[in-house]
Design a protein around this motif. Structure first.
Motif, PDB file in Angstrom:
ATOM      1  N   ALA A 128       0.750  -1.196  -0.259  1.00 23.63           N
ATOM      2  CA  ALA A 128       0.315   0.191   0.199  1.00 23.63           C
ATOM      3  C   ALA A 128       0.702   1.244   0.019  1.00 23.63           C
ATOM      4  CB  ALA A 128      -0.751  -0.210   1.505  1.00 23.63           C
ATOM      5  N   GLU A 129       1.711   0.890   0.655  1.00 22.37           N
ATOM      6  CA  GLU A 129       2.840   2.153   0.662  1.00 22.37           C
ATOM      7  C   GLU A 129       3.523   3.231  -0.980  1.00 22.37           C
ATOM      8  OE1 GLU A 129       5.639   2.708   4.117  1.00 22.37           O
ATOM      9  OE2 GLU A 129       6.819   3.553   2.836  1.00 22.37           O
ATOM     10  N   GLU A 130       4.410   1.983  -1.018  1.00 18.17           N
ATOM     11  CA  GLU A 130       5.179   1.772  -2.309  1.00 18.17           C
ATOM     12  C   GLU A 130       3.883   2.268  -3.456  1.00 18.17           C
ATOM     13  OE1 GLU A 130       7.867   2.076  -3.279  1.00 18.17           O
ATOM     14  OE2 GLU A 130       7.795   1.732  -5.557  1.00 18.17           O
ATOM     15  N   HIS A 131       2.601   1.990  -4.076  1.00 18.84           N
ATOM     16  CA  HIS A 131       1.691   2.408  -4.398  1.00 18.84           C
ATOM     17  C   HIS A 131       0.975   3.225  -4.518  1.00 18.84           C
ATOM     18  CE1 HIS A 131      -2.703   3.539  -5.139  1.00 18.84           C
ATOM     19  NE2 HIS A 131      -3.144   2.229  -6.422  1.00 18.84           N
ATOM     20  N   ASP A 132       1.135   3.908  -2.980  1.00 21.29           N
ATOM     21  CA  ASP A 132       0.408   5.293  -2.623  1.00 21.29           C
ATOM     22  C   ASP A 132       1.410   6.356  -2.808  1.00 21.29           C
ATOM     23  OD1 ASP A 132      -1.762   4.364  -1.948  1.00 21.29           O
ATOM     24  OD2 ASP A 132      -1.998   5.517  -0.506  1.00 21.29           O
ATOM     25  N   ARG A 133       2.305   6.424  -2.589  1.00 21.26           N
ATOM     26  CA  ARG A 133       4.148   6.829  -2.877  1.00 21.26           C
ATOM     27  C   ARG A 133       4.558   7.021  -4.519  1.00 21.26           C
ATOM     28  NH1 ARG A 133       7.587   7.805   0.636  1.00 21.26           N
ATOM     29  NH2 ARG A 133       8.230   6.252   2.717  1.00 21.26           N
ATOM     30  N   GLN A 134       4.321   6.463  -5.358  1.00 28.92           N
ATOM     31  CA  GLN A 134       3.960   5.992  -6.974  1.00 28.92           C
ATOM     32  C   GLN A 134       2.669   6.680  -7.278  1.00 28.92           C
ATOM     33  OE1 GLN A 134       5.333   3.195  -9.915  1.00 28.92           O
ATOM     34  NE2 GLN A 134       7.021   2.458  -7.616  1.00 28.92           N
ATOM     35  N   LEU A 135       1.203   6.452  -6.891  1.00 26.40           N
ATOM     36  CA  LEU A 135       0.057   7.069  -7.876  1.00 26.40           C
ATOM     37  C   LEU A 135       0.058   8.491  -7.342  1.00 26.40           C
ATOM     38  CD1 LEU A 135      -1.572   5.562  -9.590  1.00 26.40           C
ATOM     39  CD2 LEU A 135      -0.124   3.960  -7.845  1.00 26.40           C
ATOM     40  N   ALA A 136       1.388   8.866  -5.912  1.00 30.84           N
ATOM     41  CA  ALA A 136       0.845  10.581  -6.191  1.00 30.84           C
ATOM     42  C   ALA A 136       1.732  11.144  -6.810  1.00 30.84           C
ATOM     43  CB  ALA A 136       1.831  11.064  -4.925  1.00 30.84           C
ATOM     44  N   TYR A 137       2.160  10.452  -7.622  1.00 29.65           N
ATOM     45  CA  TYR A 137       3.040  10.872  -9.062  1.00 29.65           C
ATOM     46  C   TYR A 137       1.513  10.637 -10.399  1.00 29.65           C
ATOM     47  CZ  TYR A 137       7.258  12.439  -7.074  1.00 29.65           C
ATOM     48  OH  TYR A 137       8.499  12.940  -6.445  1.00 29.65           O
ATOM     49  N   VAL A 138       1.815   9.412  -9.998  1.00 32.43           N
ATOM     50  CA  VAL A 138       1.193   8.838 -11.075  1.00 32.43           C
ATOM     51  C   VAL A 138      -0.187   9.481 -11.945  1.00 32.43           C
ATOM     52  CG1 VAL A 138      -0.099   6.380 -12.625  1.00 32.43           C
ATOM     53  CG2 VAL A 138       2.298   6.966 -11.339  1.00 32.43           C
ATOM     54  N   GLN A 139      -0.874  10.046 -10.761  1.00 36.69           N
ATOM     55  CA  GLN A 139      -2.183  10.104 -10.483  1.00 36.69           C
ATOM     56  C   GLN A 139      -2.327  11.728  -9.965  1.00 36.69           C
ATOM     57  OE1 GLN A 139      -5.289   6.736  -9.214  1.00 36.69           O
ATOM     58  NE2 GLN A 139      -5.973   7.175 -11.253  1.00 36.69           N
ATOM     59  N   GLY A 140      -1.411  11.598  -8.905  1.00 33.65           N
ATOM     60  CA  GLY A 140      -1.980  13.482  -8.160  1.00 33.65           C
ATOM     61  C   GLY A 140      -1.340  13.884  -9.497  1.00 33.65           C
ATOM     62  N   LEU A 141      -0.610  13.690  -9.548  1.00 34.52           N
ATOM     63  CA  LEU A 141       0.096  15.370 -10.796  1.00 34.52           C
ATOM     64  C   LEU A 141      -0.546  14.758 -12.157  1.00 34.52           C
ATOM     65  CD1 LEU A 141       2.483  16.565 -11.120  1.00 34.52           C
ATOM     66  CD2 LEU A 141       3.902  15.184 -12.503  1.00 34.52           C
ATOM     67  N   THR A 142      -0.666  14.153 -12.598  1.00 32.06           N
ATOM     68  CA  THR A 142      -1.631  13.732 -13.970  1.00 32.06           C
ATOM     69  C   THR A 142      -3.347  14.167 -13.698  1.00 32.06           C
ATOM     70  OG1 THR A 142      -2.364  11.918 -14.175  1.00 32.06           O
ATOM     71  CG2 THR A 142      -0.406  12.275 -15.264  1.00 32.06           C
ATOM     72  N   HIS A 143      -4.178  14.048 -13.271  1.00 29.75           N
ATOM     73  CA  HIS A 143      -5.631  14.058 -12.457  1.00 29.75           C
ATOM     74  C   HIS A 143      -5.250  16.288 -12.772  1.00 29.75           C
ATOM     75  CE1 HIS A 143      -8.014  10.862 -12.337  1.00 29.75           C
ATOM     76  NE2 HIS A 143      -6.318  10.662 -13.013  1.00 29.75           N
ATOM     77  N   LEU A 144      -3.931  16.699 -11.637  1.00 30.75           N
ATOM     78  CA  LEU A 144      -3.961  17.749 -11.007  1.00 30.75           C
ATOM     79  C   LEU A 144      -3.820  18.995 -12.712  1.00 30.75           C
ATOM     80  CD1 LEU A 144      -3.561  20.201  -8.658  1.00 30.75           C
ATOM     81  CD2 LEU A 144      -1.223  20.089  -8.695  1.00 30.75           C
ATOM     82  N   LEU A 196       9.248   5.292 -12.390  1.00 28.74           N
ATOM     83  CA  LEU A 196       7.419   5.159 -11.802  1.00 28.74           C
ATOM     84  C   LEU A 196       7.717   3.939 -12.884  1.00 28.74           C
ATOM     85  CD1 LEU A 196       6.635   8.194 -11.302  1.00 28.74           C
ATOM     86  CD2 LEU A 196       6.730   7.033  -9.599  1.00 28.74           C
ATOM     87  N   ASP A 197       6.613   2.764 -12.164  1.00 26.44           N
ATOM     88  CA  ASP A 197       6.345   1.327 -12.651  1.00 26.44           C
ATOM     89  C   ASP A 197       4.971   0.844 -12.558  1.00 26.44           C
ATOM     90  OD1 ASP A 197       5.898   0.526 -10.070  1.00 26.44           O
ATOM     91  OD2 ASP A 197       7.841  -1.584 -10.863  1.00 26.44           O
ATOM     92  N   HIS A 198       4.044   1.962 -11.467  1.00 27.04           N
ATOM     93  CA  HIS A 198       2.829   1.930 -11.132  1.00 27.04           C
ATOM     94  C   HIS A 198       2.127   2.802 -11.925  1.00 27.04           C
ATOM     95  CE1 HIS A 198       4.544  -0.551  -7.667  1.00 27.04           C
ATOM     96  NE2 HIS A 198       3.806  -0.493  -6.809  1.00 27.04           N
ATOM     97  N   THR A 199       1.930   2.567 -13.428  1.00 22.93           N
ATOM     98  CA  THR A 199       1.775   3.254 -13.977  1.00 22.93           C
ATOM     99  C   THR A 199       0.484   3.812 -14.851  1.00 22.93           C
ATOM    100  OG1 THR A 199       2.797   2.922 -16.217  1.00 22.93           O
ATOM    101  CG2 THR A 199       4.247   4.654 -14.764  1.00 22.93           C
ATOM    102  N   THR A 200      -0.758   4.696 -15.279  1.00 22.70           N
ATOM    103  CA  THR A 200      -1.960   4.584 -15.761  1.00 22.70           C
ATOM    104  C   THR A 200      -2.041   4.664 -17.122  1.00 22.70           C
ATOM    105  OG1 THR A 200      -2.427   6.795 -14.856  1.00 22.70           O
ATOM    106  CG2 THR A 200      -3.103   5.218 -13.850  1.00 22.70           C
ATOM    107  N   GLU A 201      -2.038   5.046 -18.533  1.00 19.82           N
ATOM    108  CA  GLU A 201      -2.175   5.220 -19.322  1.00 19.82           C
ATOM    109  C   GLU A 201      -2.143   6.414 -19.777  1.00 19.82           C
ATOM    110  OE1 GLU A 201      -2.400   2.462 -22.334  1.00 19.82           O
ATOM    111  OE2 GLU A 201      -1.874   1.993 -21.087  1.00 19.82           O
ATOM    112  N   THR A 202      -3.238   7.158 -18.910  1.00 17.16           N
ATOM    113  CA  THR A 202      -3.060   9.222 -18.711  1.00 17.16           C
ATOM    114  C   THR A 202      -1.602   9.088 -18.312  1.00 17.16           C
ATOM    115  OG1 THR A 202      -5.432   8.728 -17.988  1.00 17.16           O
ATOM    116  CG2 THR A 202      -4.349  10.796 -17.939  1.00 17.16           C
ATOM    117  N   PHE A 203      -0.278   8.817 -17.523  1.00 19.76           N
ATOM    118  CA  PHE A 203       0.514   9.098 -17.187  1.00 19.76           C
ATOM    119  C   PHE A 203       1.252   8.987 -17.784  1.00 19.76           C
ATOM    120  CE2 PHE A 203       4.604   8.343 -15.325  1.00 19.76           C
ATOM    121  CZ  PHE A 203       4.953   9.300 -15.046  1.00 19.76           C
ATOM    122  N   ASP A 204       0.985   7.374 -18.591  1.00 21.58           N
ATOM    123  CA  ASP A 204       2.064   7.452 -20.177  1.00 21.58           C
ATOM    124  C   ASP A 204       1.810   8.195 -21.021  1.00 21.58           C
ATOM    125  OD1 ASP A 204       2.876   5.115 -18.424  1.00 21.58           O
ATOM    126  OD2 ASP A 204       1.229   3.974 -19.727  1.00 21.58           O
TER     127      ASP A 204
END
Lengths: 252, 252
Positions: free
Chosen positions: A160-176, B189-197
């Motif tokens: 869960a921690e690694e997921h949230d660390r990465q998704l803070a960029y992967v989704q946090g940034l793209t959605h922002l 990062l490797d937990h990536t979404t299509e949106t991030f890509d």
């Protein structure tokens, strides 16, 4: 006999999953606000009460993270010993804590985050990624085997921690960034570059996501504050760099 | 006999154009800093003096907008009556003013902005867009015909003002956001979404652009300040919205 699945929460993502899951299981579905009768005319899914859906072999919690703890408490009395409960939240620490604290010891728990949605999976989900966190019990392997062999997803086993660390960029940034562009309310443009077209593809892939999903991504991940800070720091650095005189070939 | 072209400035974009232009013309090239001998071994392009390249039928100015006025003054004495001079700058008002003010009346002038570059045109340029502004004389039609029929580009006839208004968003915004992401220096990062890509595809398409191009896009377009203000205003609006309590299904 095919496994029985209880789907709790039939929003955009819950509905999106139906055609992928229905060939493999019988699905009873419950949603606290949505009328599921029209849906059950289209798909072989049976609208049921919360008690009924909670009593299946596999229970999928497909509601906003904000609702997780409450729903876990509500369904606890009805869960079958040996059942497996999964969530599909876009963050993992908070819903996993909610499940661990509120679900009875006699169920197994696997946290999942499908790294796609109705927009990005519109042309099929083969090869798309899903993050998996084992939470309690030993059912991760069979969940992983189903997702990779039957749905042909690319599974990523993580914490869960690694997921949230990465998704803070992967989704946090793209959605922002996408929500900022939407908020800007740009005029219609036709003098466009490939790079702009790519940006708009990013924006369109999240434009129709619910406000709740956006809030979950941005407010329910303890690492995302740092990402947003880095984003605004970097923006200030770029602004300052642009305000300074350029390299020597720059004539002023 | 094929037309003679003088290419002044052989940076990333000048070099990128060579294979598209060489089947149609003889090219003499000049660059104030780059040694063109290695390039002339690869392509049928002849390194020449500034005087020589300025005396061709068609003169293409492929240097940063920051250098335009100076170069126009330098080449003026050598330009042939009836020659056509084109620029390829990413903004249009400033270089067009520089050409109008500094080039002799006996040459025609067309402003161009190819809405692609070495990265976004890496797989060919067929169907990509180019903006054209007629500046002086009546050569726009033949330039447009060449670009659309021979190079199979999609031509957009526009004014310098309309171009710069639109590109303030189209490039001003995409290059700003991409440079911010580069500046953030994200972990792998490797937990990536299509949106991030998709976002990273945008970032990669401008990551290797020169600092001068970035500065031209952000500092040499009078409309881009407003775009950046709108971007930061929208960012603040989103931040404030996230800080307020969510919709009623939000449990806190």
């Amino acid at each position: 006999m095919r496994a029985s699945v209880g789907l709790i929460g039939v929003g955009a993502f819950g509905e999106f999953m139906l055609p992928y899951l229905l060939p493999h299981c019988r699905i009873g579905a419950y949603d606290p606000v949505r009328d599921l009768e029209p849906l059950s005319e289209r798909w072989a899914v049976v609208p049921e009460s919360l008690e009924e859906v909670a009593a299946k072999d596999i229970v999928i919690l497909a509601m906003p993270v904000q609702r997780m703890a409450d729903v876990c408490r509500q369904i606890s009395p009805y869960l079958k010993p040996g059942a497996v409960v999964l969530d599909v939240c876009s963050v993992k620490e908070e819903p996993i804590t909610a499940m661990l604290e509120n679900l009875p010891d006699h169920v197994d728990i696997v946290g999942t985050h499908p790294l796609f949605g109705p927009q990005t999976g519109a042309n099929g989900i083969t090869g798309l990624r899903i993050a998996l966190c084992n939470v309690r019990g030993d059912r991760l392997d069979c969940v992983e085997a189903f997702l990779s062999k039957e749905l042909r997803l690319k599974t990523i086993i993580t914490t869960a921690e690694e997921h949230d660390r990465q998704l803070a960029y992967v989704q946090g940034l793209t959605h922002l960034m996408s929500k900022i562009v939407v908020e800007m309310d740009m005029p219609v443009l036709d003098h466009t570059t490939e790079t702009f077209d790519i940006m708009m593809k990013m924006v369109e892939s999240v434009r129709y996501d619910s406000e709740e999903l956006f809030r979950a991504i941005e407010n329910r991940n303890r690492f995302v504050g740092e990402t947003r800070e880095k984003f605004f720091d970097a923006a200030r650095t770029i602004e300052e760099r642009l305000a300074r005189p350029g390299p020597k070939t720059d004539s002023d």
